[in-house]
Structure formats: structure tokens, C-alpha cells
Design an enzyme around this catalytic site. Structure first.
Site, PDB file in Angstrom:
ATOM      1  N   LYS A 157      57.172  45.421 -81.341  1.00 41.78           N
ATOM      2  CA  LYS A 157      57.786  46.366 -80.390  1.00 41.78           C
ATOM      3  C   LYS A 157      58.940  47.134 -81.044  1.00 41.78           C
ATOM      4  O   LYS A 157      59.040  48.342 -80.899  1.00 41.78           O
ATOM      5  CB  LYS A 157      58.318  45.614 -79.148  1.00 41.78           C
ATOM      6  CG  LYS A 157      57.246  44.883 -78.363  1.00 41.78           C
ATOM      7  CD  LYS A 157      57.820  44.218 -77.126  1.00 41.78           C
ATOM      8  CE  LYS A 157      58.807  43.101 -77.408  1.00 41.78           C
ATOM      9  NZ  LYS A 157      58.242  41.935 -78.111  1.00 41.78           N
ATOM     10  N   ARG A 201      60.687  41.653 -68.330  1.00 43.99           N
ATOM     11  CA  ARG A 201      59.962  40.506 -68.865  1.00 43.99           C
ATOM     12  C   ARG A 201      59.489  39.575 -67.752  1.00 43.99           C
ATOM     13  O   ARG A 201      58.879  38.541 -68.051  1.00 43.99           O
ATOM     14  CB  ARG A 201      60.895  39.714 -69.771  1.00 43.99           C
ATOM     15  CG  ARG A 201      60.619  39.858 -71.267  1.00 43.99           C
ATOM     16  CD  ARG A 201      61.667  39.026 -71.956  1.00 43.99           C
ATOM     17  NE  ARG A 201      61.389  38.691 -73.320  1.00 43.99           N
ATOM     18  CZ  ARG A 201      61.742  39.445 -74.364  1.00 43.99           C
ATOM     19  NH1 ARG A 201      62.316  40.597 -74.202  1.00 43.99           N
ATOM     20  NH2 ARG A 201      61.504  39.018 -75.590  1.00 43.99           N
ATOM     21  N   ARG A 259      60.862  37.438 -90.688  1.00 47.63           N
ATOM     22  CA  ARG A 259      61.600  38.591 -90.143  1.00 47.63           C
ATOM     23  C   ARG A 259      63.070  38.504 -90.550  1.00 47.63           C
ATOM     24  O   ARG A 259      63.696  37.456 -90.417  1.00 47.63           O
ATOM     25  CB  ARG A 259      61.490  38.621 -88.611  1.00 47.63           C
ATOM     26  CG  ARG A 259      62.490  39.589 -87.982  1.00 47.63           C
ATOM     27  CD  ARG A 259      62.105  40.048 -86.601  1.00 47.63           C
ATOM     28  NE  ARG A 259      62.194  39.020 -85.585  1.00 47.63           N
ATOM     29  CZ  ARG A 259      61.837  39.215 -84.308  1.00 47.63           C
ATOM     30  NH1 ARG A 259      61.341  40.392 -83.917  1.00 47.63           N
ATOM     31  NH2 ARG A 259      61.931  38.236 -83.436  1.00 47.63           N
ATOM     32  N   ARG A 297      67.103  35.514 -87.386  1.00 44.77           N
ATOM     33  CA  ARG A 297      67.544  35.184 -86.030  1.00 44.77           C
ATOM     34  C   ARG A 297      67.407  33.682 -85.769  1.00 44.77           C
ATOM     35  O   ARG A 297      66.449  33.064 -86.202  1.00 44.77           O
ATOM     36  CB  ARG A 297      66.713  35.979 -85.011  1.00 44.77           C
ATOM     37  CG  ARG A 297      67.221  37.390 -84.840  1.00 44.77           C
ATOM     38  CD  ARG A 297      66.321  38.261 -84.011  1.00 44.77           C
ATOM     39  NE  ARG A 297      65.736  37.615 -82.845  1.00 44.77           N
ATOM     40  CZ  ARG A 297      64.888  38.232 -82.020  1.00 44.77           C
ATOM     41  NH1 ARG A 297      64.545  39.503 -82.232  1.00 44.77           N
ATOM     42  NH2 ARG A 297      64.381  37.600 -80.984  1.00 44.77           N
ATOM     43  N   ARG A 357      59.071  30.616 -77.009  1.00 43.28           N
ATOM     44  CA  ARG A 357      59.128  32.015 -76.549  1.00 43.28           C
ATOM     45  C   ARG A 357      57.728  32.522 -76.189  1.00 43.28           C
ATOM     46  O   ARG A 357      57.556  33.297 -75.247  1.00 43.28           O
ATOM     47  CB  ARG A 357      59.756  32.893 -77.636  1.00 43.28           C
ATOM     48  CG  ARG A 357      61.273  32.705 -77.698  1.00 43.28           C
ATOM     49  CD  ARG A 357      61.867  33.152 -79.021  1.00 43.28           C
ATOM     50  NE  ARG A 357      61.641  34.539 -79.306  1.00 43.28           N
ATOM     51  CZ  ARG A 357      61.612  35.056 -80.537  1.00 43.28           C
ATOM     52  NH1 ARG A 357      61.793  34.277 -81.595  1.00 43.28           N
ATOM     53  NH2 ARG A 357      61.398  36.327 -80.720  1.00 43.28           N
TER      54      ARG A 357
HETATM   55  N1  LIG Z   1      52.897  41.538 -91.880  1.00 40.93           N
HETATM   56  C1  LIG Z   1      53.240  42.410 -90.926  1.00 40.93           C
HETATM   57  N2  LIG Z   1      54.469  42.340 -90.391  1.00 40.93           N
HETATM   58  C2  LIG Z   1      54.776  43.244 -89.416  1.00 40.93           C
HETATM   59  C3  LIG Z   1      53.860  44.224 -88.956  1.00 40.93           C
HETATM   60  N3  LIG Z   1      54.476  44.951 -87.974  1.00 40.93           N
HETATM   61  C4  LIG Z   1      55.719  44.441 -87.841  1.00 40.93           C
HETATM   62  N4  LIG Z   1      55.905  43.422 -88.721  1.00 40.93           N
HETATM   63  C5  LIG Z   1      57.071  42.564 -88.924  1.00 40.93           C
HETATM   64  O1  LIG Z   1      56.950  41.525 -87.939  1.00 40.93           O
HETATM   65  C6  LIG Z   1      58.241  41.144 -87.445  1.00 40.93           C
HETATM   66  C7  LIG Z   1      58.261  41.349 -85.919  1.00 40.93           C
HETATM   67  O2  LIG Z   1      58.219  42.744 -85.625  1.00 40.93           O
HETATM   68  P1  LIG Z   1      59.225  43.377 -84.556  1.00 40.93           P
HETATM   69  O3  LIG Z   1      59.048  44.855 -84.575  1.00 40.93           O
HETATM   70  O4  LIG Z   1      60.594  42.827 -84.777  1.00 40.93           O
HETATM   71  O5  LIG Z   1      58.562  42.753 -83.209  1.00 40.93           O
HETATM   72  P2  LIG Z   1      59.127  42.545 -81.733  1.00 40.93           P
HETATM   73  O6  LIG Z   1      59.675  41.155 -81.695  1.00 40.93           O
HETATM   74  O7  LIG Z   1      57.927  42.721 -80.851  1.00 40.93           O
HETATM   75  O8  LIG Z   1      60.180  43.606 -81.512  1.00 40.93           O
HETATM   76  C8  LIG Z   1      59.267  42.004 -88.212  1.00 40.93           C
HETATM   77  O9  LIG Z   1      59.709  41.245 -89.334  1.00 40.93           O
HETATM   78  C9  LIG Z   1      58.435  43.216 -88.669  1.00 40.93           C
HETATM   79  O10 LIG Z   1      58.973  43.793 -89.861  1.00 40.93           O
HETATM   80  C10 LIG Z   1      52.562  44.273 -89.557  1.00 40.93           C
HETATM   81  O11 LIG Z   1      51.697  45.090 -89.220  1.00 40.93           O
HETATM   82  N5  LIG Z   1      52.313  43.343 -90.531  1.00 40.93           N
HETATM   83  N1  LIG Z   2      64.264  41.149 -70.183  1.00 38.55           N
HETATM   84  C1  LIG Z   2      64.722  39.937 -70.554  1.00 38.55           C
HETATM   85  N2  LIG Z   2      64.809  38.921 -69.660  1.00 38.55           N
HETATM   86  C2  LIG Z   2      65.257  37.720 -69.996  1.00 38.55           C
HETATM   87  N3  LIG Z   2      65.631  37.387 -71.244  1.00 38.55           N
HETATM   88  C3  LIG Z   2      65.567  38.343 -72.190  1.00 38.55           C
HETATM   89  C4  LIG Z   2      65.118  39.674 -71.898  1.00 38.55           C
HETATM   90  N4  LIG Z   2      65.169  40.409 -73.027  1.00 38.55           N
HETATM   91  C5  LIG Z   2      65.611  39.583 -73.998  1.00 38.55           C
HETATM   92  N5  LIG Z   2      65.855  38.344 -73.501  1.00 38.55           N
HETATM   93  C6  LIG Z   2      66.361  37.180 -74.258  1.00 38.55           C
HETATM   94  O1  LIG Z   2      66.582  37.554 -75.612  1.00 38.55           O
HETATM   95  C7  LIG Z   2      65.666  36.895 -76.500  1.00 38.55           C
HETATM   96  C8  LIG Z   2      65.259  37.835 -77.619  1.00 38.55           C
HETATM   97  O2  LIG Z   2      64.601  38.953 -77.059  1.00 38.55           O
HETATM   98  P1  LIG Z   2      63.947  40.055 -77.986  1.00 38.55           P
HETATM   99  O3  LIG Z   2      64.909  40.512 -79.023  1.00 38.55           O
HETATM  100  O4  LIG Z   2      63.370  41.112 -77.078  1.00 38.55           O
HETATM  101  O5  LIG Z   2      62.806  39.233 -78.695  1.00 38.55           O
HETATM  102  P2  LIG Z   2      61.470  39.752 -79.369  1.00 38.55           P
HETATM  103  O6  LIG Z   2      61.774  41.152 -79.886  1.00 38.55           O
HETATM  104  O7  LIG Z   2      61.194  38.825 -80.475  1.00 38.55           O
HETATM  105  O8  LIG Z   2      60.438  39.762 -78.304  1.00 38.55           O
HETATM  106  C9  LIG Z   2      64.539  36.418 -75.594  1.00 38.55           C
HETATM  107  O9  LIG Z   2      63.847  35.299 -76.125  1.00 38.55           O
HETATM  108  C10 LIG Z   2      65.323  36.060 -74.315  1.00 38.55           C
HETATM  109  O10 LIG Z   2      66.014  34.833 -74.470  1.00 38.55           O
END
Ligand SMILES: Nc1nc2c(ncn2[C@@H]2O[C@H](COP(=O)(O)OP(=O)(O)O)[C@@H](O)[C@H]2O)c(=O)[nH]1
Ligand SMILES: Nc1ncnc2c1ncn2[C@@H]1O[C@H](COP(=O)(O)OP(=O)(O)O)[C@@H](O)[C@H]1O
Length: 223
Positions: A19, A93, A127, A160, A171
Site C-alpha cells: 500500500k 480498517r 522492510r 519496525r 497483524r
Molecule cells: N520483493 C518485493 N517487495 C516489495 C514489493 N512491493 C513492495 N515491496 C516491499 O514490501 C514491503 C511492504 O511494502 P509496503 O509498501 O510497506 O506495504 P504496506 O504495509 O501495505 O504499506 C516493503 O519493504 C516494500 O519495499 C514487490 O513487488 N516485491
Molecule cells: N485504521 C487503523 N485502525 C486501527 N489501528 C491502526 C489503523 N491504522 C494503523 N493502525 C495501527 O498501526 C499499525 C501499523 O499500521 P500500518 O503502518 O498501516 O501497517 P501496514 O502498512 O504494515 O499495514 C497497525 O498494525 C495498527 O496497530
């Protein structure tokens, strides 16, 4: 100058589905303001605000922050952006959060990144995050130019506390139990758009083409 209607979007998907990575591309290409609930919470923890201190232990354990706290925090930030187009990442969420958002704003589009859990587990262990900007890197996928340092500021990257394997499992469970029902909420409103895959680079062209039909890219507007 062509005035464009305000465009409001949400990006959803399990933790680690990309995301943040996708939001950075969307916001650069289409000029939407990127609002990440996780970045806002981590900024509060870093600044040791009352909210940050209260929420830190739930976040580190992989549990969701209470709905009323989260909805109040996000809605007040969104109200301050009155006439901007935005993309929210990480909120809503839960169905209760989705209802609170729905009472305040009409969401035009919800982009759901449907990425398998197995893919996610591998990604999150590598990450690296720049806490103050929310920029994310990955040892394999998008490494920083200098290992351990943010490309833009040169500041130190961190892993993190909630990216440990046990917390990631917790999670993902919270996602299944509390967040998946939000997809149904948006499906029934006819605004849900699902993008499936295991690689951000392969999903991105589809997201970009979809958004081009809804909002002009940034070169064409004064975004
Ligand atoms: N191997 C791989 N890593 C990715 C890809 N897209 C994102 N990532 C990595 O996966 C991790 C999670 O992505 P992130 O954008 O932080 O996901 P979020 O938690 O949904 O916001 C980060 O370290 C990114 O750099 C992909 O297509 N391949
Ligand atoms: N909308 C939300 N409602 C409740 N908790 C949240 C929300 N957004 C974030 N959090 C808290 O912050 C943590 C990290 O969220 P986030 O950075 O969005 O994680 P990721 O990008 O890995 O999905 C979550 O695991 C939760 O504890």
C-alpha cells in the site's frame, strides 16, 4: 486552467501488500495527497505525544488501535484538507471506521491490493522504513542507494518493531477478522476495485490505467 473535481480514494490490502509503495507512485503520478494512518501513529510515537504513548504497546503487539481514537484522528486530518484530492492508506480498517468515514465524506474509489499472505511474510522481514517520511525500502525489491540510509535525507532507516514474524502473523489475523469485512462494505457500495498479484511492478500498470480513467495525471493539472 481546467478545474478538477476533488477525488477521494482509499487503498486497502493486508499489511505488507504494498500500500505504501503503491501510494507513493499514485501520489506522484496523480497528485493525490497520501495520508497513511500508520505513518501518523508512528509520528505520534516518535514525538512521544500522549496518543503515541498510549497506543505504542498495542501497535507493537500487532493489535488495532480503538476505533473511536482512530476515526477521530483521521477525520480531523481529512477535514483540514477540505478541497484537496486524497488517498488514504491504512484507514478504514474496521466496518465501524468505514461507517465513520462514510458519514463524513463520499469515497470515489477503493483500490484493494490482493496479495497472498506467503508473499507478505517474506517481504516484511526485509522492510526498512524512514520513520519521519514513511518511505519504505526492501533489501531485495527496492534497496536504498546507501545501505541503511534514506535516499532523500541520508537519515538512518529502521526495522519496525511490529515487523517481527510473530507480530506479522498477529497483524494478518487482525486483517482477516476485522478488515476483510470492510471490503464487503465497499463492494456493496459499488466502489471496490480489486488488483491481484505478487509483484508491485506488475500490479502498478493496471492501477495506473484504472486511475487514468478517473483522474488526470499531475502534469496536466495544477495538483
Ligand atoms: N520483493 C518485493 N517487495 C516489495 C514489493 N512491493 C513492495 N515491496 C516491499 O514490501 C514491503 C511492504 O511494502 P509496503 O509498501 O510497506 O506495504 P504496506 O504495509 O501495505 O504499506 C516493503 O519493504 C516494500 O519495499 C514487490 O513487488 N516485491
Ligand atoms: N485504521 C487503523 N485502525 C486501527 N489501528 C491502526 C489503523 N491504522 C494503523 N493502525 C495501527 O498501526 C499499525 C501499523 O499500521 P500500518 O503502518 O498501516 O501497517 P501496514 O502498512 O504494515 O499495514 C497497525 O498494525 C495498527 O496497530
Amino acid at each position: 486552467m481546467v478545474l478538477q473535481r476533488v477525488f477521494r480514494a482509499v487503498i486497502m490490502g493486508p499489511p505488507g501488500s504494498g500500500k505504501g509503495t503503491m501510494s507513493a507512485r499514485i501520489s506522484k503520478t496523480f497528485g493525490l495527497k497520501h495520508i497513511s494512518s500508520g505513518d501518523i501513529l508512528r509520528a505520534n510515537i516518535k514525538d512521544q505525544t500522549e496518543l503515541g504513548l498510549l497506543m505504542k504497546s498495542s501497535i507493537d503487539r500487532g493489535q488495532l488501535v480503538p476505533d473511536d481514537v482512530m476515526s477521530r484522528l483521521m477525520l480531523s486530518d481529512l477535514r483540514a484538507l477540505d478541497h484537496s484530492s486524497w488517498l488514504i492508506d491504512g484507514f478504514p480498517r474496521t466496518v465501524s471506521q468505514a461507517e465513520a468515514l462514510d458519514d463524513a465524506f463520499t469515497v470515489d474509489t477503493v483500490i484493494n491490493l490482493n496479495v497472498p499472505f506467503q508473499t507478505i511474510k517474506q517481504r516484511l522481514s526485509s522492510r526498512w522504513t524512514h520513520l519521519s517520511s514513511g518511505r519504505v525500502y526492501n533489501v531485495d525489491f527496492n534497496p536504498p542507494k546507501v545501505p541503511g540510509l534514506d535516499d532523500v535525507t541520508g537519515e538512518t532507516l529502521v526495522q519496525r518493531e511490529d515487523d517481527t514474524p510473530e507480530t506479522v502473523t498477529r497483524r494478518l489475523k487482525a486483517y482477516q477478522n476485522q478488515t476483510e469485512p470492510v471490503l464487503e462494505f465497499y463492494r456493496s457500495k459499488g466502489v471496490l476495485e480489486i488488483f491481484s498479484g505478487t509483484e508491485t511492478n506488475k500490479i502498478w500498470p493496471h492501477v495506473e490505467a484504472f486511475l487514468r480513467r478517473k483522474v488526470s495525471p499531475v502534469e496536466q493539472t495544477a495538483a
